[in-house]
Motif scaffolding. Structure first.
Motif, mmCIF file in Angstrom:
data_model
loop_
_atom_site.group_PDB
_atom_site.id
_atom_site.type_symbol
_atom_site.label_atom_id
_atom_site.label_comp_id
_atom_site.label_asym_id
_atom_site.label_seq_id
_atom_site.Cartn_x
_atom_site.Cartn_y
_atom_site.Cartn_z
ATOM 1 N N GLY A 65 41.469 65.668 6.761
ATOM 2 C CA GLY A 65 41.037 64.633 7.686
ATOM 3 C C GLY A 65 42.072 63.559 7.903
ATOM 4 O O GLY A 65 42.237 63.058 9.010
ATOM 5 N N GLY A 66 42.797 63.205 6.853
ATOM 6 C CA GLY A 66 43.770 62.125 6.974
ATOM 7 C C GLY A 66 45.219 62.580 6.953
ATOM 8 O O GLY A 66 46.064 61.981 7.600
ATOM 9 N N TRP B 200 48.988 63.255 9.697
ATOM 10 C CA TRP B 200 48.765 64.029 10.917
ATOM 11 C C TRP B 200 47.400 64.695 10.899
ATOM 12 O O TRP B 200 47.172 65.658 11.621
ATOM 13 N N GLY B 201 46.519 64.230 10.052
ATOM 14 C CA GLY B 201 45.209 64.870 9.897
ATOM 15 C C GLY B 201 44.314 64.725 11.108
ATOM 16 O O GLY B 201 44.632 64.040 12.087
ATOM 17 N N SER B 202 43.168 65.359 11.037
ATOM 18 C CA SER B 202 42.263 65.442 12.186
ATOM 19 C C SER B 202 41.728 64.090 12.635
ATOM 20 O O SER B 202 41.454 63.902 13.819
ATOM 21 N N THR B 203 41.584 63.139 11.725
ATOM 22 C CA THR B 203 41.088 61.825 12.157
ATOM 23 C C THR B 203 42.087 61.143 13.083
ATOM 24 O O THR B 203 41.691 60.438 14.016
ATOM 25 N N ILE C 151 44.146 62.803 15.110
ATOM 26 C CA ILE C 151 44.033 63.547 16.369
ATOM 27 C C ILE C 151 42.821 63.041 17.152
ATOM 28 O O ILE C 151 42.897 62.780 18.358
ATOM 29 N N ASP C 152 41.687 62.865 16.464
ATOM 30 C CA ASP C 152 40.475 62.356 17.117
ATOM 31 C C ASP C 152 40.727 60.992 17.755
ATOM 32 O O ASP C 152 40.363 60.753 18.908
ATOM 33 N N GLN C 153 41.347 60.092 17.007
ATOM 34 C CA GLN C 153 41.592 58.738 17.506
ATOM 35 C C GLN C 153 42.523 58.754 18.711
ATOM 36 O O GLN C 153 42.280 58.060 19.700
ATOM 37 N N ASN C 154 43.575 59.542 18.652
ATOM 38 C CA ASN C 154 44.497 59.622 19.786
ATOM 39 C C ASN C 154 43.837 60.246 21.015
ATOM 40 O O ASN C 154 44.121 59.852 22.150
ATOM 41 N N PHE C 155 42.948 61.211 20.797
ATOM 42 C CA PHE C 155 42.221 61.808 21.916
ATOM 43 C C PHE C 155 41.331 60.761 22.584
ATOM 44 O O PHE C 155 41.293 60.655 23.815
ATOM 45 N N LEU C 156 40.606 59.984 21.785
ATOM 46 C CA LEU C 156 39.744 58.939 22.344
ATOM 47 C C LEU C 156 40.555 57.896 23.107
ATOM 48 O O LEU C 156 40.138 57.439 24.182
ATOM 49 N N THR C 157 41.709 57.541 22.585
ATOM 50 C CA THR C 157 42.588 56.593 23.275
ATOM 51 C C THR C 157 43.040 57.169 24.607
ATOM 52 O O THR C 157 43.038 56.478 25.634
#
Length: 87
Positions: free
Chosen positions: A19-20, A66-69, A71-77
């Motif tokens: 995740g992190g 580079w974990g999934s959290t 990726i999630d945050q950058n996608f939302l941005t």
């Protein structure tokens, strides 16, 4: 190919994508149960049945944030940027 698993000389790249963080390591198989114990008559029967796998580190383990959290945050941005009112 074998049904016994790893063979001496095999190289293994491991990626632990959490995740992190993402952690990376690369090792080479230097010995396996099948090559070191199965035919060794000086080792007890019980010890011959015990799994053995010896590894040698090929490169220094590494990783990063580079974990999934992330990726999630950058996608939302990115989606927020796309949906912004251009006025």
């Amino acid at each position: 190919e074998t049904d016994k698993g790893f063979l001496t000389g095999d190289k293994v790249l491991t990626l632990d994508c959490g995740g992190g963080t993402v952690d990376i390591c690369c090792v080479e198989v230097t010995a396996t149960k099948f090559e070191t114990r199965e035919d060794n008559k000086t080792v007890s029967e019980e010890e011959r049945k015990r799994p053995t796998l010896r590894l040698r580190q090929l490169i220094e383990p590494t990783g990063g944030n580079w974990g999934s959290t992330y990726i999630d945050q950058n996608f939302l941005t990115f989606v927020s940027y796309l949906l912004e009112d251009p006025r």
